[in-house]
Design a protein around this motif. Structure first.
Motif, PDB file in Angstrom:
ATOM      1  N   ASN A 337       0.822  -1.203   0.000  1.00  0.00           N
ATOM      2  CA  ASN A 337       0.000   0.000   0.000  1.00  0.00           C
ATOM      3  C   ASN A 337       0.861   1.260   0.000  1.00  0.00           C
ATOM      4  N   ALA A 338       2.058   1.133  -0.656  1.00  0.00           N
ATOM      5  CA  ALA A 338       2.970   2.275  -0.826  1.00  0.00           C
ATOM      6  C   ALA A 338       3.334   2.921   0.498  1.00  0.00           C
ATOM      7  N   GLY A 339       3.515   2.109   1.545  1.00  0.00           N
ATOM      8  CA  GLY A 339       3.966   2.619   2.830  1.00  0.00           C
ATOM      9  C   GLY A 339       2.859   3.141   3.721  1.00  0.00           C
ATOM     10  N   CYS A 340       1.640   3.067   3.257  1.00  0.00           N
ATOM     11  CA  CYS A 340       0.515   3.518   4.083  1.00  0.00           C
ATOM     12  C   CYS A 340      -0.190   2.318   4.709  1.00  0.00           C
ATOM     13  N   PRO A 341      -0.829   2.523   5.870  1.00  0.00           N
ATOM     14  CA  PRO A 341      -1.545   1.408   6.505  1.00  0.00           C
ATOM     15  C   PRO A 341      -2.769   1.012   5.679  1.00  0.00           C
ATOM     16  N   GLU A 342      -3.129  -0.247   5.734  1.00  0.00           N
ATOM     17  CA  GLU A 342      -4.274  -0.751   4.996  1.00  0.00           C
ATOM     18  C   GLU A 342      -5.485  -0.882   5.927  1.00  0.00           C
ATOM     19  N   VAL A 343      -6.662  -0.602   5.346  1.00  0.00           N
ATOM     20  CA  VAL A 343      -7.920  -0.717   6.113  1.00  0.00           C
ATOM     21  C   VAL A 343      -8.274  -2.195   6.239  1.00  0.00           C
ATOM     22  N   ASP A 377     -14.829  10.552  16.015  1.00  0.00           N
ATOM     23  CA  ASP A 377     -14.128   9.259  16.016  1.00  0.00           C
ATOM     24  C   ASP A 377     -13.966   8.718  14.593  1.00  0.00           C
ATOM     25  N   ILE A 378     -15.016   8.904  13.806  1.00  0.00           N
ATOM     26  CA  ILE A 378     -14.940   8.434  12.402  1.00  0.00           C
ATOM     27  C   ILE A 378     -13.847   9.180  11.636  1.00  0.00           C
ATOM     28  N   ILE A 379     -13.778  10.515  11.837  1.00  0.00           N
ATOM     29  CA  ILE A 379     -12.742  11.315  11.156  1.00  0.00           C
ATOM     30  C   ILE A 379     -11.349  10.851  11.541  1.00  0.00           C
ATOM     31  N   LYS A 380     -11.166  10.548  12.821  1.00  0.00           N
ATOM     32  CA  LYS A 380      -9.857  10.095  13.288  1.00  0.00           C
ATOM     33  C   LYS A 380      -9.446   8.802  12.604  1.00  0.00           C
ATOM     34  N   ILE A 381     -10.404   7.869  12.514  1.00  0.00           N
ATOM     35  CA  ILE A 381     -10.096   6.584  11.879  1.00  0.00           C
ATOM     36  C   ILE A 381      -9.772   6.780  10.393  1.00  0.00           C
ATOM     37  N   ILE A 382     -10.579   7.556   9.699  1.00  0.00           N
ATOM     38  CA  ILE A 382     -10.360   7.753   8.259  1.00  0.00           C
ATOM     39  C   ILE A 382      -8.996   8.382   7.990  1.00  0.00           C
ATOM     40  N   ALA A 388      -6.557   5.781   1.564  1.00  0.00           N
ATOM     41  CA  ALA A 388      -7.786   5.008   1.344  1.00  0.00           C
ATOM     42  C   ALA A 388      -8.939   5.934   0.960  1.00  0.00           C
ATOM     43  N   LYS A 389      -9.803   5.420   0.086  1.00  0.00           N
ATOM     44  CA  LYS A 389     -10.994   6.160  -0.316  1.00  0.00           C
ATOM     45  C   LYS A 389     -12.244   5.432   0.193  1.00  0.00           C
ATOM     46  N   PHE A 390     -13.242   6.237   0.590  1.00  0.00           N
ATOM     47  CA  PHE A 390     -14.452   5.655   1.170  1.00  0.00           C
ATOM     48  C   PHE A 390     -15.690   6.243   0.480  1.00  0.00           C
ATOM     49  N   THR A 391     -16.748   5.469   0.563  1.00  0.00           N
ATOM     50  CA  THR A 391     -18.040   5.979   0.104  1.00  0.00           C
ATOM     51  C   THR A 391     -19.031   5.979   1.286  1.00  0.00           C
ATOM     52  N   VAL A 392     -19.773   7.078   1.430  1.00  0.00           N
ATOM     53  CA  VAL A 392     -20.793   7.194   2.490  1.00  0.00           C
ATOM     54  C   VAL A 392     -22.121   6.773   1.858  1.00  0.00           C
ATOM     55  N   GLU A 393     -22.711   5.729   2.403  1.00  0.00           N
ATOM     56  CA  GLU A 393     -23.938   5.186   1.829  1.00  0.00           C
ATOM     57  C   GLU A 393     -25.117   5.416   2.786  1.00  0.00           C
ATOM     58  N   GLY A 394     -26.260   5.948   2.226  1.00  0.00           N
ATOM     59  CA  GLY A 394     -27.460   6.182   3.034  1.00  0.00           C
ATOM     60  C   GLY A 394     -28.534   5.129   2.733  1.00  0.00           C
ATOM     61  N   HIS A 395     -29.235   4.653   3.802  1.00  0.00           N
ATOM     62  CA  HIS A 395     -30.295   3.641   3.672  1.00  0.00           C
ATOM     63  C   HIS A 395     -31.499   4.063   4.527  1.00  0.00           C
ATOM     64  N   THR A 396     -32.704   3.651   4.099  1.00  0.00           N
ATOM     65  CA  THR A 396     -33.938   3.947   4.863  1.00  0.00           C
ATOM     66  C   THR A 396     -34.752   2.665   5.039  1.00  0.00           C
ATOM     67  N   ASP A 397     -35.841   2.812   5.901  1.00  0.00           N
ATOM     68  CA  ASP A 397     -36.793   1.691   5.993  1.00  0.00           C
ATOM     69  C   ASP A 397     -37.818   1.860   4.871  1.00  0.00           C
ATOM     70  N   SER A 398     -38.847   1.069   4.894  1.00  0.00           N
ATOM     71  CA  SER A 398     -39.817   1.089   3.794  1.00  0.00           C
ATOM     72  C   SER A 398     -41.036   1.953   4.074  1.00  0.00           C
ATOM     73  N   VAL A 399     -41.011   2.702   5.191  1.00  0.00           N
ATOM     74  CA  VAL A 399     -42.144   3.566   5.522  1.00  0.00           C
ATOM     75  C   VAL A 399     -42.096   4.774   4.582  1.00  0.00           C
ATOM     76  N   GLY A 400     -43.230   5.092   3.975  1.00  0.00           N
ATOM     77  CA  GLY A 400     -43.291   6.198   3.044  1.00  0.00           C
ATOM     78  C   GLY A 400     -43.078   5.716   1.615  1.00  0.00           C
TER      79      GLY A 400
END
Length: 462
Positions: A337-343, A377-382, A388-400
């Motif tokens: 990983n070119a000297g960087c830590p891996e997730v 805490d999330i910012i610290k980990i990232i 590393a690149k991340f994607t933020v994914e949003g999910h809902t229930d089926s109401v509505g």
């Protein structure tokens, strides 16, 4: 007829001397001294001078019959010739003889005797040598002259064939046969053969080095015989024209140039002529063998790349990836990983456990203030994984409605992404996407299931 003979002789002699006088001063001379043989049989001529012999009507019938030769047992001929270029030379010859045989007695093979007649000849010849400069040197010639027998003379037109055999550059042996056609009835046409020792000499030595200009490759500069008259100014055994350093004695291996430090590189090409070095470094030394000359090497005793001035690259974080190649030089990572830590999977799990606890206002994408700590805490980990690149994914229930849920999931994912990038995460490392109610992780029929489906995930982009 007599006047015609004399005019022909004069014309040939004047023509020949004009050729000789007009030539280069370097043309060599040749002198031949020897004996001659006069033979009136065969001559192809029926009228004989003596009147009591006969001639052959086949000119070459008895050409080598020495019984008919008249030979004076002493030096009897001398010729001098001058080379005029392109294989041609002009010569003048004088000869004398005593005639005791002239043809043959009619009806016999006996020689016809003569009463000790004197024979004198002066002839001029223009010759052409076919194999100039060789040991065996044949030639043909044409010319004319005047011949006297007992004070009665006549002009002759001569055709000559001969052969020089050279023992060295100056000494040789010459054989020659001349067919002499007489213009007066009182002189028979006859053959004259000669054999003698030839000496070549003459020429000009402009630079005075003992080598004639015609053989001197450098005729205007004094030189050495070993170099065809060309000089060796520094005396190193290499002629100046082939010596890259003609004024400094050197070796043949270096084309006559010196090598003061003995490293095999001529001083003129050696950037460090007083210190032995390497050819690849233009004669300069490299103590640590890293390809950087000691003069330019900041670490001359420790090998290192030229890009780092001869010093080794550091590895600050000690992860085995040099700082120059380490995208995270102060954080230990992996080579892959070119000297960087891996997730790791564990880190990924932790991220999503935090992400699921992010709270939003009901039916909105605005983040509640009590989620700030978990976002920190999330910012610290990232930020511990800067490549590393991340994607933020949003999910809902089926109401509505499905459309409403899709829009809500996209806006909540974007809201989290914006928060993270505004608090220290590189925006190019994050993306966001909403999935609405399409990816439930629990049943939407129960309250607890719907609560689990209303979530945000932060996943590694692979």
């Amino acid at each position: 007829m007599k006047n015609l003979s004399r005019l022909l002789l004069a014309f040939v002699l004047v023509l020949g001397y004009n050729y000789a006088d007009a030539q280069d001063k370097n043309n060599p001379w040749q002198i031949t001294i020897g004996v001659n043989a006069v033979d009136a049989f065969p001559s192809g001529d029926g009228a004989l001078f003596t009147g009591n012999g006969e001639a052959s009507y086949s000119i070459f019938g008895k050409l080598v019959d020495t019984d008919n030769y008249n030979i004076l047992p002493s030096l009897s001929t001398i010729s001098v010739s001058k080379y005029v270029g392109d294989g041609f030379s002009f010569g003048v010859a004088g000869s004398l003889n005593k005639i005791e045989k002239w043809g043959e007695v009619p009806g016999t093979s006996d020689s016809a005797s003569a009463d000790d007649l004197s024979y004198y000849g002066v002839d001029g010849t223009i010759k052409y040598n076919f194999l100039e400069g060789t040991t065996i040197d044949p030639y043909l010639g044409v010319g004319g002259g005047y011949t006297w027998i007992d004070e009665i003379g006549a002009g002759t037109l001569n055709g000559t064939a001969g052969l020089n055999i050279w023992f060295n550059d100056n000494i040789g042996f010459t054989l020659q046969t001349s067919y002499k056609h007489a213009f007066e009835d009182y002189l028979d046409t006859h053959f004259q053969h000669t054999a003698g020792l030839s000496i070549k000499f003459g020429g000009t030595d402009t630079d005075g080095d003992g080598i004639y200009d015609k053989d001197d490759a450098c005729p205007e500069v004094a030189g050495l015989a070993a170099f065809n008259g060309c000089p060796d100014t520094d005396g190193d055994g290499i002629e100046d024209s082939k010596d890259d350093c003609p004024n400094e004695a050197g070796s043949a291996e270096l084309n006559g140039c010196p090598d003061s430090d003995g490293d095999g590189i001529a001083d003129k090409d050696d950037k460090c002529p007083s210190v032995a070095g390497l050819k690849a470094l233009a004669g300069c030394p490299d103590a640590d063998g890293d390809g950087v000359t000691d003069a330019d090497d900041k670490c001359p005793n420790t090998a290192g790349p030229a890009a780092n001035k001869g010093c080794p690259w550091p590895d600050t974080d000690g992860d085995g990836v040099l700082d120059k190649d380490d995208k995270c030089p102060e954080v230990k990572g992996t080579v892959a990983n070119a000297g960087c830590p891996e997730v790791t999977a564990e880190v990924q799990k932790t991220l999503n456990e935090y992400a699921k606890t992010i709270l939003f206002d009901t039916g909105k994408s605005s983040i509640k203030s009590e989620s700030e700590q978990v976002l920190a805490d999330i910012i610290k980990i990232i930020n511990e994984y800067p490549t590393a690149k991340f994607t933020v994914e949003g999910h809902t229930d089926s109401v509505g409605s499905e459309k409403l849920n899709q829009n809500l999931s996209e806006s909540r994912a974007a809201s989290v992404k914006d928060y993270l990038t505004s608090h220290g995460v590189d925006q190019f490392r994050l993306s966001s996407k909403g999935y609405g109610e399409s990816k439930p992780i629990a049943s939407n029929k129960t309250r607890s299931g719907r609560a689990q489906n209303r979530r945000v995930e932060i996943n590694l982009v692979k």
